[in-house]
Design a protein around this motif. Structure first.
Motif, PDB file in Angstrom:
ATOM      1  N   VAL A  31     -16.072   2.319  20.393  1.00 35.39           N
ATOM      2  CA  VAL A  31     -16.019   0.899  20.037  1.00 35.39           C
ATOM      3  C   VAL A  31     -14.660   0.561  19.441  1.00 35.39           C
ATOM      4  O   VAL A  31     -14.064  -0.471  19.780  1.00 35.39           O
ATOM      5  CB  VAL A  31     -17.168   0.539  19.067  1.00 35.39           C
ATOM      6  CG1 VAL A  31     -16.962  -0.839  18.448  1.00 35.39           C
ATOM      7  CG2 VAL A  31     -18.509   0.607  19.785  1.00 35.39           C
ATOM      8  N   ALA A  32     -14.146   1.407  18.580  1.00 28.90           N
ATOM      9  CA  ALA A  32     -12.839   1.150  17.958  1.00 28.90           C
ATOM     10  C   ALA A  32     -11.732   1.103  19.010  1.00 28.90           C
ATOM     11  O   ALA A  32     -10.869   0.218  18.971  1.00 28.90           O
ATOM     12  CB  ALA A  32     -12.537   2.216  16.906  1.00 28.90           C
ATOM     13  N   VAL A  33     -11.752   2.023  19.956  1.00 28.73           N
ATOM     14  CA  VAL A  33     -10.742   2.050  21.010  1.00 28.73           C
ATOM     15  C   VAL A  33     -10.854   0.801  21.882  1.00 28.73           C
ATOM     16  O   VAL A  33      -9.864   0.131  22.173  1.00 28.73           O
ATOM     17  CB  VAL A  33     -10.864   3.331  21.863  1.00 28.73           C
ATOM     18  CG1 VAL A  33     -10.010   3.247  23.124  1.00 28.73           C
ATOM     19  CG2 VAL A  33     -10.489   4.550  21.037  1.00 28.73           C
ATOM     20  N   ARG A  34     -12.067   0.471  22.284  1.00 31.29           N
ATOM     21  CA  ARG A  34     -12.276  -0.714  23.139  1.00 31.29           C
ATOM     22  C   ARG A  34     -11.889  -1.990  22.407  1.00 31.29           C
ATOM     23  O   ARG A  34     -11.269  -2.883  22.988  1.00 31.29           O
ATOM     24  CB  ARG A  34     -13.737  -0.769  23.592  1.00 31.29           C
ATOM     25  CG  ARG A  34     -14.033  -1.898  24.523  1.00 31.29           C
ATOM     26  CD  ARG A  34     -13.333  -1.705  25.859  1.00 31.29           C
ATOM     27  NE  ARG A  34     -13.720  -2.773  26.753  1.00 31.29           N
ATOM     28  CZ  ARG A  34     -12.921  -3.324  27.630  1.00 31.29           C
ATOM     29  NH1 ARG A  34     -11.689  -2.886  27.763  1.00 31.29           N
ATOM     30  NH2 ARG A  34     -13.334  -4.287  28.389  1.00 31.29           N
ATOM     31  N   PHE A  35     -12.242  -2.097  21.150  1.00 34.51           N
ATOM     32  CA  PHE A  35     -11.905  -3.277  20.362  1.00 34.51           C
ATOM     33  C   PHE A  35     -10.389  -3.439  20.251  1.00 34.51           C
ATOM     34  O   PHE A  35      -9.860  -4.544  20.358  1.00 34.51           O
ATOM     35  CB  PHE A  35     -12.553  -3.184  18.977  1.00 34.51           C
ATOM     36  CG  PHE A  35     -12.452  -4.440  18.183  1.00 34.51           C
ATOM     37  CD1 PHE A  35     -13.155  -5.576  18.554  1.00 34.51           C
ATOM     38  CD2 PHE A  35     -11.655  -4.495  17.047  1.00 34.51           C
ATOM     39  CE1 PHE A  35     -13.059  -6.752  17.829  1.00 34.51           C
ATOM     40  CE2 PHE A  35     -11.556  -5.667  16.309  1.00 34.51           C
ATOM     41  CZ  PHE A  35     -12.259  -6.790  16.695  1.00 34.51           C
ATOM     42  N   SER A  36      -9.682  -2.339  20.063  1.00 35.52           N
ATOM     43  CA  SER A  36      -8.225  -2.368  20.001  1.00 35.52           C
ATOM     44  C   SER A  36      -7.639  -2.873  21.318  1.00 35.52           C
ATOM     45  O   SER A  36      -6.726  -3.706  21.330  1.00 35.52           O
ATOM     46  CB  SER A  36      -7.680  -0.979  19.673  1.00 35.52           C
ATOM     47  OG  SER A  36      -6.281  -0.975  19.705  1.00 35.52           O
ATOM     48  N   GLU A  37      -8.156  -2.393  22.436  1.00 32.59           N
ATOM     49  CA  GLU A  37      -7.687  -2.849  23.749  1.00 32.59           C
ATOM     50  C   GLU A  37      -7.937  -4.340  23.933  1.00 32.59           C
ATOM     51  O   GLU A  37      -7.066  -5.072  24.418  1.00 32.59           O
ATOM     52  CB  GLU A  37      -8.394  -2.072  24.866  1.00 32.59           C
ATOM     53  CG  GLU A  37      -8.016  -0.617  24.952  1.00 32.59           C
ATOM     54  CD  GLU A  37      -8.916   0.164  25.897  1.00 32.59           C
ATOM     55  OE1 GLU A  37      -9.876  -0.421  26.454  1.00 32.59           O
ATOM     56  OE2 GLU A  37      -8.659   1.361  26.082  1.00 32.59           O
ATOM     57  N   LEU A  38      -9.114  -4.802  23.549  1.00 30.98           N
ATOM     58  CA  LEU A  38      -9.439  -6.220  23.681  1.00 30.98           C
ATOM     59  C   LEU A  38      -8.564  -7.087  22.780  1.00 30.98           C
ATOM     60  O   LEU A  38      -8.141  -8.173  23.177  1.00 30.98           O
ATOM     61  CB  LEU A  38     -10.922  -6.471  23.382  1.00 30.98           C
ATOM     62  CG  LEU A  38     -11.895  -5.937  24.421  1.00 30.98           C
ATOM     63  CD1 LEU A  38     -13.328  -6.108  23.928  1.00 30.98           C
ATOM     64  CD2 LEU A  38     -11.701  -6.624  25.761  1.00 30.98           C
ATOM     65  N   ASN A  39      -8.264  -6.606  21.583  1.00 35.33           N
ATOM     66  CA  ASN A  39      -7.373  -7.354  20.692  1.00 35.33           C
ATOM     67  C   ASN A  39      -5.981  -7.494  21.291  1.00 35.33           C
ATOM     68  O   ASN A  39      -5.359  -8.555  21.175  1.00 35.33           O
ATOM     69  CB  ASN A  39      -7.298  -6.700  19.309  1.00 35.33           C
ATOM     70  CG  ASN A  39      -8.449  -7.100  18.426  1.00 35.33           C
ATOM     71  OD1 ASN A  39      -9.011  -8.176  18.573  1.00 35.33           O
ATOM     72  ND2 ASN A  39      -8.803  -6.231  17.504  1.00 35.33           N
TER      73      ASN A  39
END
Length: 98
Positions: A31-39
């Motif tokens: 989730v942290a990795v995906r959230f960073s990509e989306l940001n």
């Protein structure tokens, strides 16, 4: 069954074999990795929108209401189409955050 399906099933089985706290850690990290990509994508989309508005001295909401000006050139049409994609991404991102 194809190769990618077999890999997916093997990954799922491996994941379910992990202790609950390890599964939680894997999910949390993912989730942290995906959230960073989306940001990052969100920042880029907002940057493109600001660039468009600065370049053409208008707001997107005004263009949405009135349409592109009659004297809009090819470049403005292209920039608007790219902006529309950036705007769509931003809308979809905000929906997924709710």
């Amino acid at each position: 069954m194809n190769y990618s399906t077999e890999i997916g099933i093997a990954m799922e089985n491996t994941f379910h074999a992990l202790p609950p706290e390890e599964r939680a850690a894997v999910i949390s990290h993912g989730v942290a990795v995906r959230f960073s990509e989306l940001n990052k994508r969100h920042f880029l989309a907002e940057s493109k929108i600001r660039f468009f508005e600065d370049k053409y001295k208008t707001t997107l909401s005004e263009i949405e209401r009135k349409g592109l000006p009659d004297d809009a050139d090819y470049e403005m049409h292209e920039d608007y189409a790219k902006r529309a994609y950036a705007d769509l991404f931003t809308i979809l991102l905000h929906r997924s955050e709710k």
